[in-house]
Design a protein around this motif. Sequence first.
Motif, short mmCIF file in Angstrom:
data_model
loop_
_atom_site.label_atom_id
_atom_site.label_comp_id
_atom_site.label_asym_id
_atom_site.label_seq_id
_atom_site.Cartn_x
_atom_site.Cartn_y
_atom_site.Cartn_z
N CYS A 165 0.83 -1.21 0.00
CA CYS A 165 0.00 0.00 0.00
C CYS A 165 0.86 1.26 0.00
N VAL A 166 1.86 1.29 0.87
CA VAL A 166 2.74 2.46 0.93
C VAL A 166 3.51 2.61 -0.38
N THR A 167 3.98 1.48 -0.92
CA THR A 167 4.67 1.52 -2.21
C THR A 167 3.76 2.07 -3.30
N ALA A 168 2.51 1.63 -3.32
CA ALA A 168 1.55 2.12 -4.31
C ALA A 168 1.30 3.62 -4.16
N ILE A 169 1.32 4.14 -2.93
CA ILE A 169 1.13 5.57 -2.71
C ILE A 169 2.32 6.35 -3.26
N PHE A 170 3.54 5.81 -3.06
CA PHE A 170 4.72 6.44 -3.65
C PHE A 170 4.63 6.48 -5.17
N LEU A 171 4.21 5.37 -5.76
CA LEU A 171 4.06 5.32 -7.22
C LEU A 171 2.97 6.28 -7.69
N LEU A 172 1.90 6.38 -6.92
CA LEU A 172 0.81 7.30 -7.25
C LEU A 172 1.32 8.74 -7.30
N TYR A 173 2.12 9.09 -6.32
CA TYR A 173 2.73 10.43 -6.27
C TYR A 173 3.62 10.66 -7.49
N TYR A 174 4.36 9.64 -7.87
CA TYR A 174 5.25 9.73 -9.03
C TYR A 174 4.45 9.89 -10.33
N PHE A 175 3.41 9.07 -10.52
CA PHE A 175 2.61 9.15 -11.73
C PHE A 175 1.89 10.49 -11.85
N PHE A 176 1.39 10.98 -10.73
CA PHE A 176 0.70 12.27 -10.74
C PHE A 176 1.68 13.39 -11.08
N SER A 177 2.91 13.32 -10.56
CA SER A 177 3.92 14.34 -10.84
C SER A 177 4.30 14.35 -12.30
N LYS A 178 4.28 13.17 -12.94
CA LYS A 178 4.61 13.08 -14.37
C LYS A 178 3.38 13.28 -15.25
N GLU A 179 2.25 13.64 -14.63
CA GLU A 179 0.99 13.92 -15.34
C GLU A 179 0.49 12.71 -16.12
N LEU A 180 0.73 11.52 -15.57
CA LEU A 180 0.17 10.30 -16.16
C LEU A 180 -1.22 10.00 -15.61
N LEU A 181 -1.59 10.66 -14.51
CA LEU A 181 -2.91 10.48 -13.89
C LEU A 181 -3.54 11.84 -13.64
N THR A 182 -4.86 11.90 -13.76
CA THR A 182 -5.58 13.14 -13.47
C THR A 182 -5.73 13.31 -11.96
N LYS A 183 -6.11 14.51 -11.55
CA LYS A 183 -6.29 14.78 -10.12
C LYS A 183 -7.41 13.92 -9.53
N ARG A 184 -8.50 13.77 -10.28
CA ARG A 184 -9.63 13.00 -9.77
C ARG A 184 -9.26 11.54 -9.56
N ILE A 185 -8.61 10.93 -10.56
CA ILE A 185 -8.21 9.53 -10.45
C ILE A 185 -7.19 9.35 -9.33
N THR A 186 -6.27 10.30 -9.21
CA THR A 186 -5.25 10.24 -8.15
C THR A 186 -5.90 10.26 -6.78
N PHE A 187 -6.89 11.14 -6.61
CA PHE A 187 -7.57 11.25 -5.32
C PHE A 187 -8.31 9.96 -4.98
N ILE A 188 -8.99 9.37 -5.95
CA ILE A 188 -9.73 8.11 -5.71
C ILE A 188 -8.77 7.00 -5.31
N TYR A 189 -7.66 6.87 -6.05
CA TYR A 189 -6.65 5.87 -5.70
C TYR A 189 -6.11 6.10 -4.29
N LEU A 190 -5.80 7.36 -3.97
CA LEU A 190 -5.19 7.67 -2.68
C LEU A 190 -6.10 7.30 -1.52
N VAL A 191 -7.38 7.66 -1.62
CA VAL A 191 -8.33 7.32 -0.55
C VAL A 191 -8.44 5.81 -0.39
N PHE A 192 -8.51 5.10 -1.51
CA PHE A 192 -8.61 3.64 -1.48
C PHE A 192 -7.38 3.02 -0.82
N PHE A 193 -6.18 3.47 -1.20
CA PHE A 193 -4.95 2.92 -0.64
C PHE A 193 -4.82 3.22 0.85
#
Length: 411
Positions: A184-212
């Motif tokens: 879970c923590v690893t996935a959150i780090f990856l989520l931060y990385y993907f969002f920073s590289k603009e591979l994910l939208t803000k809405r999708i990032t937020f949904i993933y983050l809450v779930f993780f």
Amino acid sequence: MLIGFKKAGLERTPMLYFVGFCLFVFLFFTQFTLRTPTYGERSIDVQVVAKLFFHLSIFIIFLPGILKSIFFTHNGRTYYFSLICYFLLLSTLIGAYSGFYSYYSFFYVFFTFHFTIVAYKFLGRDGMLIVFFNVCTVLFFLSVIFYYANPSVARYAYWTLDGFYFSSRMQGVVGHPNTLAFLCVTAIFLLYYFFSKELLTKRITFIYLVFFLCILFLTNSKTNIFSLLFCFSLIFFIRGKTYEISLLIFIFAFVVLVSSLVFGWVDIFLKGISRTGNIEEILTFTGRTYIWRFILDLVFQQPVLGWGYANTAALLVDNSENIGFTVAQAHSTYFQLLISGGFVCFFLYLVLVFRMFFLFVSKRDYISLMLLVHFVVVGVSESMVFNTVPNLPFVFFILLLVVTGYNDSNV
């Protein structure tokens, strides 16, 4: 399986990501579902044979690439890791407790190591991270389903004198709450990385983050929660960004500690953060200090070669009365290395980690640095790299070995 990712930012075709995703899901799903030999077991059955057959088939299919990875595609860090593996194999061959389970586990170390190198050649660094992120997400969804539909599978069982009971801690389909929390923590780090590289939208990032985060808190793994805060604080501090956040986290922790000591709130505080309300649970790291004290005695009996890879599954079980409870591994990467391969393997691992750390800092490869520090922190209380049969965290570590360092200054 590229849910939420922007195709324009991908380095490979979606089909290649999908193939990689299917391979890793197959590998680890069979690992979770088909039976693993029990502690010290020297016999085999149909499920164990089936698992070996499936994975040997993949091994044979990718054999040309694996052979190339063995002889031609190493860098300094993978050479160090290979040296550790070969030394562990030597200690296993002469170990008094070595049996089928030891060699079975070591085969998966060898296979996973070289298969990950081959996959990296096809998918690249970001491609591997995307595949792992999606594999983790699928495992999390399955864990939630089983958590409510079949608690005996997805909830952690505590053993007592009266038997065992299923707690509210989620272990999901990965076998243990701490492993699920690590992912879970690893996935959150990856989520931060993907969002920073603009591979994910803000809405999708937020949904993933809450779930993780919901999954993480259901695991009730305090070491991983601490690692999440520590790693983000470290990266922000190194980069000189949001220094105030790092400072606030440090001040908060310092105030809690000092107030607990000065005002006599130690008992209240420790009982509050323990799972059972017993202070001893915190003071002994949930019994880990008993394990480590006994392991040190064993280490000094075999200080150079150790007792062999995965032999703690038999060695510690046979000495349960000396520890006070039954345990199959050291619950620490560092103690696990000491008892498996002696001080030689322990020293080689420390050299390897320091080399990786300075490489990622010099290259400004911040996502790799976060993952490495996560391994180092959680490794204090969990055997995430060298344990028995490798799991998904082990694959993340191998990926850190093969990457050459990327400049992620935008992260």
